[in-house]
Design a protein around this motif. Structure first.
Motif, PDB file in Angstrom:
ATOM      1  N   GLN A 197      -5.914 -36.802  40.774  1.00 52.76           N
ATOM      2  CA  GLN A 197      -6.709 -35.654  41.227  1.00 52.76           C
ATOM      3  C   GLN A 197      -6.068 -34.970  42.425  1.00 52.76           C
ATOM      4  N   LEU A 198      -5.549 -35.759  43.352  1.00 56.93           N
ATOM      5  CA  LEU A 198      -4.897 -35.190  44.517  1.00 56.93           C
ATOM      6  C   LEU A 198      -3.661 -34.381  44.140  1.00 56.93           C
ATOM      7  N   LEU A 199      -3.051 -34.767  43.015  1.00 53.65           N
ATOM      8  CA  LEU A 199      -1.853 -34.067  42.549  1.00 53.65           C
ATOM      9  C   LEU A 199      -2.176 -32.838  41.712  1.00 53.65           C
ATOM     10  N   GLY A 200      -3.458 -32.527  41.548  1.00 59.41           N
ATOM     11  CA  GLY A 200      -3.830 -31.286  40.898  1.00 59.41           C
ATOM     12  C   GLY A 200      -4.375 -31.387  39.503  1.00 59.41           C
ATOM     13  N   ALA A 201      -4.640 -32.593  39.014  1.00 59.24           N
ATOM     14  CA  ALA A 201      -5.204 -32.729  37.674  1.00 59.24           C
ATOM     15  C   ALA A 201      -6.648 -32.243  37.668  1.00 59.24           C
ATOM     16  N   SER A 202      -6.991 -31.413  36.688  1.00 60.12           N
ATOM     17  CA  SER A 202      -8.373 -30.924  36.565  1.00 60.12           C
ATOM     18  C   SER A 202      -9.264 -31.923  35.860  1.00 60.12           C
ATOM     19  N   TYR A 203      -8.654 -32.843  35.121  1.00 62.22           N
ATOM     20  CA  TYR A 203      -9.392 -33.929  34.461  1.00 62.22           C
ATOM     21  C   TYR A 203      -8.491 -35.155  34.432  1.00 62.22           C
ATOM     22  N   VAL A 204      -9.105 -36.329  34.650  1.00 64.11           N
ATOM     23  CA  VAL A 204      -8.365 -37.592  34.605  1.00 64.11           C
ATOM     24  C   VAL A 204      -9.250 -38.649  33.957  1.00 64.11           C
ATOM     25  N   ALA A 252       0.127 -42.544  37.659  1.00 68.52           N
ATOM     26  CA  ALA A 252      -0.656 -41.313  37.837  1.00 68.52           C
ATOM     27  C   ALA A 252       0.273 -40.121  38.066  1.00 68.52           C
ATOM     28  N   ARG A 253       1.278 -40.317  38.929  1.00 68.45           N
ATOM     29  CA  ARG A 253       2.244 -39.239  39.181  1.00 68.45           C
ATOM     30  C   ARG A 253       2.999 -38.880  37.895  1.00 68.45           C
ATOM     31  N   ARG A 254       3.372 -39.900  37.139  1.00 67.33           N
ATOM     32  CA  ARG A 254       4.121 -39.663  35.910  1.00 67.33           C
ATOM     33  C   ARG A 254       3.292 -38.869  34.908  1.00 67.33           C
ATOM     34  N   ALA A 255       2.016 -39.209  34.764  1.00 65.21           N
ATOM     35  CA  ALA A 255       1.148 -38.488  33.830  1.00 65.21           C
ATOM     36  C   ALA A 255       1.025 -37.023  34.223  1.00 65.21           C
ATOM     37  N   VAL A 256       0.895 -36.756  35.531  1.00 66.90           N
ATOM     38  CA  VAL A 256       0.787 -35.372  36.003  1.00 66.90           C
ATOM     39  C   VAL A 256       2.085 -34.618  35.734  1.00 66.90           C
ATOM     40  N   GLN A 257       3.222 -35.261  35.968  1.00 66.75           N
ATOM     41  CA  GLN A 257       4.515 -34.628  35.702  1.00 66.75           C
ATOM     42  C   GLN A 257       4.651 -34.254  34.222  1.00 66.75           C
ATOM     43  N   ILE A 258       4.249 -35.151  33.357  1.00 66.53           N
ATOM     44  CA  ILE A 258       4.347 -34.901  31.916  1.00 66.53           C
ATOM     45  C   ILE A 258       3.431 -33.741  31.517  1.00 66.53           C
ATOM     46  N   ALA A 259       2.232 -33.697  32.093  1.00 70.37           N
ATOM     47  CA  ALA A 259       1.311 -32.600  31.780  1.00 70.37           C
ATOM     48  C   ALA A 259       1.894 -31.262  32.228  1.00 70.37           C
ATOM     49  N   ARG A 260       2.488 -31.222  33.412  1.00 70.28           N
ATOM     50  CA  ARG A 260       3.062 -29.956  33.907  1.00 70.28           C
ATOM     51  C   ARG A 260       4.221 -29.506  33.007  1.00 70.28           C
TER      52      ARG A 260
END
Length: 485
Positions: free
Chosen positions: A13-20, A77-85
């Motif tokens: 969430q802190l990294l900008g995910a709108s849903y987790v 968590a960081r990896r998941a956000v990177q993949i989404a971006r």
């Protein structure tokens, strides 16, 4: 587990995910196999890990790990956000989730006897006794008996406030006997209570004991031997009565798969194709079957392999009408596919392990019972075939044209079972076949049959599904002889 899940959730969430959402899972499986009177293998496997699924800039990201500590939770968590971006750069329509109130609670499969607590020798002896009953029949060449049971513990948390813990058990067993003609090398096989795997349910060791495997061993072995000298099934169009296990597989293949909305929309077509039940048919007018045909998807049925408290998106288990009085009325949906047809998820998303993306999977897709008794149904049939236990199946990538082979077929003449036939097949086109259904047996003969090995996805995920079914009759069906040489 909860601290790890919350840590991953907060970082994403802190990294900008709108849903987790974060899913932590441990699955332990034991299996026992007996072959020709000897123990063929005993296995024990435990797999555990966690995954993080996020939406960033309207696109999904997913990452997982078997290392469960706070540092790894942050990294994944960081990896998941990177993949989404990265996905968002090439993504099409942004992901939109159907609404879901925060879910909190616990669910545990009702179990009378924990299969992991039962003495190993007791379980082995049950299979050896069943195997001995089959080997007591002259002419039997190969016998096997097996048992498998699993325990799955999982935690689900989401950025919407859901926190869910579940402990799910599934238990099953089966026996099989084969006879071989020494001159032609023809092989005929009979199975109990089902073929291709085992009969299984969300239950404990009591589920295996209730099968009475030893009592059925000699019977199926005798039938395997008789099949060697039985005549080939005649070809033509006739009335058929399918037994419960065969109706269950028919439902699985020709109804369960084509109602998976990701397949319908072309999102998951690589392994098992698309579907003829396109969204234009969801208008309350498309006739899937006769007026007698009512099919539901229900994740709350006691003992069904597709039974749970919440799916892997945190959606509560529920009942959905799929076919109502013969009219097509519903799909199996996820939170991101349901809005595309103006609906909300009906809790049909699961993953087979911690390192796999959850996807739409069947719950307990069932043919609702009718009013007949099997003996009365046979007595009411002047000419036809009674077909029992699957031997083979083939169905096109739209789930429209199919062929099934069965282990045994019995002639029906003037309301009575007659000659035994071998190598019987029947073919059809899905809606025409279900429209020909004119009788379904009642609740006393309705059983939830387990399909423990349904594959879908790339890489393939193997899921456990259930199918309530009773014997049913179909008119003017093409039957013939299969060739498995």
């Amino acid at each position: 587990m909860l601290d790890l899940a919350r840590r991953a959730l907060n970082v994403a969430q802190l990294l900008g995910a709108s849903y987790v959402d974060v899913r932590v899972m441990e699955r332990t499986t034991e299996g026992i196999a007996v072959k020709n009177g000897r123990v063929d293998g005993i296995s024990h496997e435990t797999s555990s890990g966690f995954n993080v699924r996020v939406i960033v800039d309207g696109a999904w990201g997913f990452a997982s790990s078997a290392r469960m500590d706070q540092e790894e939770a942050e990294r994944i968590a960081r990896r998941a956000v990177q993949i989404a971006r990265a996905s968002a750069i090439v993504a099409g329509q942004p992901v939109y989730l159907s609404p879901l109130a925060p879910q909190k609670g616990n669910y545990r499969t009702p179990v009378q006897i924990d299969p992991f607590s039962v003495d190993l020798q007791r379980k082995v002896q049950l299979l050896l006794d069943a195997d001995a009953a089959m080997r007591s029949v002259k002419g039997i060449s190969l016998t096997s008996a097996m048992m498998e049971y699993s325990r799955e513990r999982k935690l689900f948390v989401s950025s919407e406030g859901s926190e869910i813990e579940q402990e799910l058990f599934d238990t099953g067993a089966a026996i099989e006997a084969s006879a071989v003609d020494p001159h032609s090398n023809e092989i005929q096989t009979r199975s109990y209570p089902n073929s291709f795997g085992r009969q299984a349910g969300t239950a404990g060791y009591e589920f295996v004991e209730a099968m009475n495997l030893e009592q059925h061993g000699a019977r199926i072995a005798e039938e395997a031997v008789r099949l060697l000298s039985a005549p080939q099934c005649p070809s033509g169009f006739t009335t058929i009565i399918l037994d419960g296990p065969q109706v269950a597989l028919q439902v699985h293949e020709s109804c369960g798969h084509p109602i998976e909305l990701d397949r319908v929309l072309g999102m998951e077509a690589g392994f098992v194709g698309k579907s003829f039940l396109t969204t234009d048919k969801l208008n309350g007018q498309y006739r899937y079957g006769s007026d007698l045909v009512n099919i539901s998807a229900d994740a709350t049925i006691p003992g069904g392999l597709g039974t749970f408290g919440w799916d892997d998106e945190g959606v509560p288990a529920q009942h959905t009408n799929i076919v109502t009085n013969g009219i097509f009325t519903g799909y199996l949906m996820s939170r991101d596919t349901a809005p595309l047809v103006g609906m909300s998820s009906n809790g049909c998303v699961r993953a087979d392990n911690w390192n796999r993306l959850p996807m739409i999977r069947m719950t307990n897709v069932s043919l609702e019972p009718g009013t007949w008794k099997l003996d009365d149904l046979i007595a009411d049939t002047q000419d036809g075939l009674y077909l029992s236990i699957n031997k083979s199946w083939s169905i096109d990538d739209q789930r429209l044209n199919f062929q099934f082979g069965v282990q045994v077929a019995y002639e029906i003449k003037h309301g009575k079972l007659g000659r035994l036939f071998k190598n019987a097949t029947y073919t059809g086109i899905t809606p025409q076949f279900w429209r020909s259904c004119d009788a379904i047996c009642g609740p006393a003969e309705w059983t939830v049959w387990g399909t423990p090995n349904c594959g879908k996805g790339e890489p393939m995920q193997v899921m456990r599904t259930g199918h309530g079914a009773a014997p049913a009759r179909f008119r003017n069906v093409q039957v013939g002889v299969g060739n498995w040489s």
